[in-house]
Enzyme design. Sequence first.
Site, PDB file in Angstrom:
ATOM      1  CG  ASN A 293      45.852  73.750  65.012  1.00  0.00           C
ATOM      2  OD1 ASN A 293      47.067  73.653  65.099  1.00  0.00           O
ATOM      3  ND2 ASN A 293      45.042  73.344  65.966  1.00  0.00           N
TER       4      ASN A 293
ATOM      5  CG  HIS B  77      50.724  69.321  63.546  1.00  0.00           C
ATOM      6  ND1 HIS B  77      51.129  68.708  64.713  1.00  0.00           N
ATOM      7  CD2 HIS B  77      49.420  69.013  63.396  1.00  0.00           C
ATOM      8  CE1 HIS B  77      50.103  68.042  65.226  1.00  0.00           C
ATOM      9  NE2 HIS B  77      49.054  68.215  64.451  1.00  0.00           N
TER      10      HIS B  77
ATOM     11  CG  HIS C 221      45.786  72.191  71.821  1.00  0.00           C
ATOM     12  ND1 HIS C 221      45.306  70.928  71.546  1.00  0.00           N
ATOM     13  CD2 HIS C 221      45.694  72.327  73.164  1.00  0.00           C
ATOM     14  CE1 HIS C 221      44.935  70.341  72.681  1.00  0.00           C
ATOM     15  NE2 HIS C 221      45.173  71.170  73.674  1.00  0.00           N
TER      16      HIS C 221
ATOM     17  NE  ARG D  78      48.019  68.078  72.399  1.00  0.00           N
ATOM     18  CZ  ARG D  78      47.157  67.142  72.805  1.00  0.00           C
ATOM     19  NH1 ARG D  78      47.241  66.650  74.033  1.00  0.00           N
ATOM     20  NH2 ARG D  78      46.250  66.680  71.995  1.00  0.00           N
TER      21      ARG D  78
ATOM     22  NE  ARG E  82      51.541  65.921  73.001  1.00  0.00           N
ATOM     23  CZ  ARG E  82      50.571  65.010  72.882  1.00  0.00           C
ATOM     24  NH1 ARG E  82      50.087  64.693  71.697  1.00  0.00           N
ATOM     25  NH2 ARG E  82      50.090  64.413  73.947  1.00  0.00           N
TER      26      ARG E  82
ATOM     27  CD  GLU F  20      42.467  72.930  69.790  1.00  0.00           C
ATOM     28  OE1 GLU F  20      42.554  73.476  68.670  1.00  0.00           O
ATOM     29  OE2 GLU F  20      42.694  71.739  69.995  1.00  0.00           O
TER      30      GLU F  20
ATOM     31  CB  THR G  18      41.743  66.866  70.230  1.00  0.00           C
ATOM     32  OG1 THR G  18      42.718  67.900  70.384  1.00  0.00           O
ATOM     33  CG2 THR G  18      40.642  67.044  71.238  1.00  0.00           C
TER      34      THR G  18
ATOM     35  CD  GLU H   3      36.830  73.253  66.464  1.00  0.00           C
ATOM     36  OE1 GLU H   3      37.329  74.081  67.266  1.00  0.00           O
ATOM     37  OE2 GLU H   3      37.521  72.494  65.765  1.00  0.00           O
TER      38      GLU H   3
ATOM     39  CG  HIS I 263      39.982  66.544  64.970  1.00  0.00           C
ATOM     40  ND1 HIS I 263      40.507  65.357  64.570  1.00  0.00           N
ATOM     41  CD2 HIS I 263      40.759  66.967  65.995  1.00  0.00           C
ATOM     42  CE1 HIS I 263      41.541  65.065  65.337  1.00  0.00           C
ATOM     43  NE2 HIS I 263      41.723  66.027  66.200  1.00  0.00           N
TER      44      HIS I 263
HETATM   45  N1  PXP Z   1      39.781  71.648  66.192  1.00  0.00           N
HETATM   46  C1  PXP Z   1      40.234  71.138  67.356  1.00  0.00           C
HETATM   47  C2  PXP Z   1      39.431  71.392  68.583  1.00  0.00           C
HETATM   48  C3  PXP Z   1      41.426  70.399  67.411  1.00  0.00           C
HETATM   49  O1  PXP Z   1      41.847  69.885  68.582  1.00  0.00           O
HETATM   50  C4  PXP Z   1      42.175  70.232  66.237  1.00  0.00           C
HETATM   51  C5  PXP Z   1      43.483  69.505  66.289  1.00  0.00           C
HETATM   52  O2  PXP Z   1      44.392  70.213  67.055  1.00  0.00           O
HETATM   53  C6  PXP Z   1      41.679  70.795  65.054  1.00  0.00           C
HETATM   54  C7  PXP Z   1      40.473  71.477  65.044  1.00  0.00           C
HETATM   55  C8  PXP Z   1      42.400  70.660  63.774  1.00  0.00           C
HETATM   56  O3  PXP Z   1      42.425  69.320  63.384  1.00  0.00           O
HETATM   57  P1  PXP Z   1      43.350  68.855  62.210  1.00  0.00           P
HETATM   58  O4  PXP Z   1      44.768  69.123  62.625  1.00  0.00           O
HETATM   59  O5  PXP Z   1      43.038  67.412  62.052  1.00  0.00           O
HETATM   60  O6  PXP Z   1      42.967  69.684  61.009  1.00  0.00           O
END
Ligand code: PXP
Length: 237
Positions: free
Chosen positions: A7, A10, A43, A45, A49, A70, A101, A151, A191
């Site tokens: 992901n 960030h 993702h 949003r 952001r 996402e 999330t 997921e 997550h």
């Molecule tokens: N899966 C989903 C559905 C999420 O919303 C997120 C966070 O954006 C992640 C996985 C990844 O989580 P993390 O950034 O804590 O690894």
Amino acid sequence: MPKLSVNIDHIATIRQARRGNEPDPVAAATLAEFAGAAGIIAHLREDRRHVQDRDLLLLRQTVRTKLNLEMAATAEMQRIALDLRPDIVTLVPEKREELTTEGGLDVASRMEGLTAFIATLQKSGIPVSLFIDPVEGQIEAAKKAGAQWVEIHTGSYANADREFEREHELQKVIAAATTAAKLGLRVGAGHGLNYVNVQAIASIPEVEELNIGHSIISRAALVGMDRAVRDMVALAK
Ligand code: PXP
């Protein structure tokens, strides 16, 4: 062994801190693929952001593995997904005020709306995954709503700070993965997974995919620090 999807939200968060051009999440996605990532997750949003619409357009053109969009189950996002045609859509609950999330989708209580939403995407060839807590009722609801993937939210496992709590949460994830696979759902998990807690989840046989963001971007910032400073010292002479 599950595949890793990265992901890149960030990287976009750092860019948005200055509203500039760098670091570019599209470049980060390419580097993640070079390093062996089997998929890229972004993702989009409602408040934009971190990831921007432009990022997704470019990711669609450059990602060579699997692009997972996402998003919340809103009309705006559905339009974007139908235009963009990601390889998969993951539906998540979204609250404006949350930092990330905060929990799985309550599929059971939104069955009618989600079923129609999922059908529209899947009819146009976009598979749908639902991000859900490791709760049997939610998994059954995900199946009933027509999702192809779930997921499993590993946040409670990742946040447990006592060993017995972590073990308890792990057992919930294992049970959820087993139930989902029995129902014919494909299973991902994510997550809060990091370099310390990932292995127990990676060794669940039903889990085909791990979705990880924050810990990888955090480590990238630190392992990249030495090189970044050396490069600047060389120029600042
Ligand atoms: N899966 C989903 C559905 C999420 O919303 C997120 C966070 O954006 C992640 C996985 C990844 O989580 P993390 O950034 O804590 O690894």
